[in-house]
Design a protein around this motif. Structure first.
Motif, short mmCIF file in Angstrom:
data_model
loop_
_atom_site.label_atom_id
_atom_site.label_comp_id
_atom_site.label_asym_id
_atom_site.label_seq_id
_atom_site.Cartn_x
_atom_site.Cartn_y
_atom_site.Cartn_z
N CYS A 66 0.85 -1.20 0.00
CA CYS A 66 0.00 0.00 0.00
C CYS A 66 0.88 1.24 0.00
CB CYS A 66 -0.89 0.02 1.25
SG CYS A 66 -2.13 -1.28 1.30
N PHE A 67 0.28 2.36 -0.39
CA PHE A 67 0.89 3.67 -0.21
C PHE A 67 0.08 4.37 0.85
CE2 PHE A 67 1.50 8.20 -1.39
CZ PHE A 67 2.88 8.26 -1.22
N VAL A 68 0.74 4.73 1.95
CA VAL A 68 0.06 5.30 3.10
C VAL A 68 0.58 6.71 3.35
CG1 VAL A 68 -0.47 5.01 5.56
CG2 VAL A 68 -0.27 3.00 4.08
N PHE A 69 -0.33 7.66 3.52
CA PHE A 69 0.05 9.06 3.67
C PHE A 69 -1.03 9.75 4.51
CE2 PHE A 69 -2.55 8.33 0.03
CZ PHE A 69 -3.32 9.45 -0.19
N THR A 70 -0.83 11.01 4.82
CA THR A 70 -1.88 11.75 5.50
C THR A 70 -2.64 12.56 4.47
OG1 THR A 70 -0.65 13.78 5.98
CG2 THR A 70 -0.39 11.93 7.52
N ASP A 71 -3.78 13.12 4.87
CA ASP A 71 -4.61 13.77 3.87
C ASP A 71 -4.09 15.12 3.40
OD1 ASP A 71 -5.20 14.84 6.33
OD2 ASP A 71 -7.35 14.48 6.23
N SER A 72 -2.96 15.58 3.95
CA SER A 72 -2.38 16.83 3.46
C SER A 72 -0.95 16.68 2.96
CB SER A 72 -2.41 17.91 4.55
OG SER A 72 -1.57 17.55 5.64
#
Length: 240
Positions: A66-72
């Motif tokens: 997966c690619f996991v990040f925050t919404d900003s």
């Protein structure tokens, strides 16, 4: 930077309106305590463990990494991104690389990380990533995103890519998070466009090959690519 513009560009703000033009994405809401733990870069303890528990289901819903990040913001300043473009398999790795990212920690300190976002990881071809400059809900310019070198294959496709981008912006103009906005895209092998991200108009968002924001935006600039290397021929005398 205008925090209202930043919030409008968060994935959690625009995803429902544009889900048909981007990767399938799952969201895990962060509490104030969890955002604070992310801001402090906490890797171990009860709070990270609870977020990791909630990440397990959305991450297992997608096949493979997966690619996991925050919404900003994404953890593009980490070794994981440099080495594997951010691909992670476990919730523990996902949280750890978010916590190691100074970009993510800074956004969390500013209250700009309301969710952790999960997408299927896709190894993308960097010549097909572009930045679109949209002013007044109209496409004004387009730049090669990765400024690593000249890609000869782009020269023959640039008009087609500009046409694709223009058509997309016209189609979704009424759904854009802001009338003046920067949109990062990926052109697939099937000549379909996937939206990667939105960024606020103006600095500190990079104008890339447009060089500066101080320009006349009343006219379309077209697509900007890194020029091919200059070849010298004949007798060339160089003195220092």
């Amino acid at each position: 930077m205008d925090n209202d513009a930043v919030r409008a560009c968060m994935v959690s703000s625009w995803y429902q309106d544009l889900a048909d033009h981007t990767f399938p994405t799952s969201f895990v809401k962060l509490s104030e305590a969890e955002t604070a733990a992310l801001a402090e870069g906490e890797v171990d303890g009860d709070i990270p463990a609870e977020v990791q528990r909630r990440l397990r289901l959305p991450m297992s819903s997608f096949p493979g990494n997966c690619f996991v990040f925050t919404d900003s913001v994404a953890p593009t300043d980490t070794e994981r991104f440099r080495g594997k473009r951010g691909a992670v398999y476990s919730p523990e790795s996902a949280w750890r690389y978010l916590a190691e990212s100074e970009k993510v920690r800074e956004a969390a300190r500013k209250g700009l990380c309301g969710h952790i976002c999960v997408r299927p990881f896709r190894r993308m071809s960097i010549p097909r990533e572009f930045r679109l400059f949209i002013e007044g809900s109209e496409l004004k310019a387009m730049s090669q995103y990765w400024l690593v070198r000249h890609f000869r294959r782009l020269e023959g496709r640039k008009d087609a890519y500009w046409s694709l981008a223009s058509s997309l912006v016209k189609e979704i103009s009424w759904r854009l998070p802001l009338p003046d906005v920067v949109m990062d895209i990926y052109v697939t092998g099937r000549n379909e466009i996937l939206i990667l991200d939105f960024n606020p108009w103006g600095l500190p968002t990079s104008p890339l090959l447009l060089r500066t924001w101080d320009r006349d935006w009343n006219y379309d600039t077209g697509i900007k690519l890194i020029a091919p290397p200059t070849k010298l021929s004949g007798d060339v005398n160089v003195s220092f």
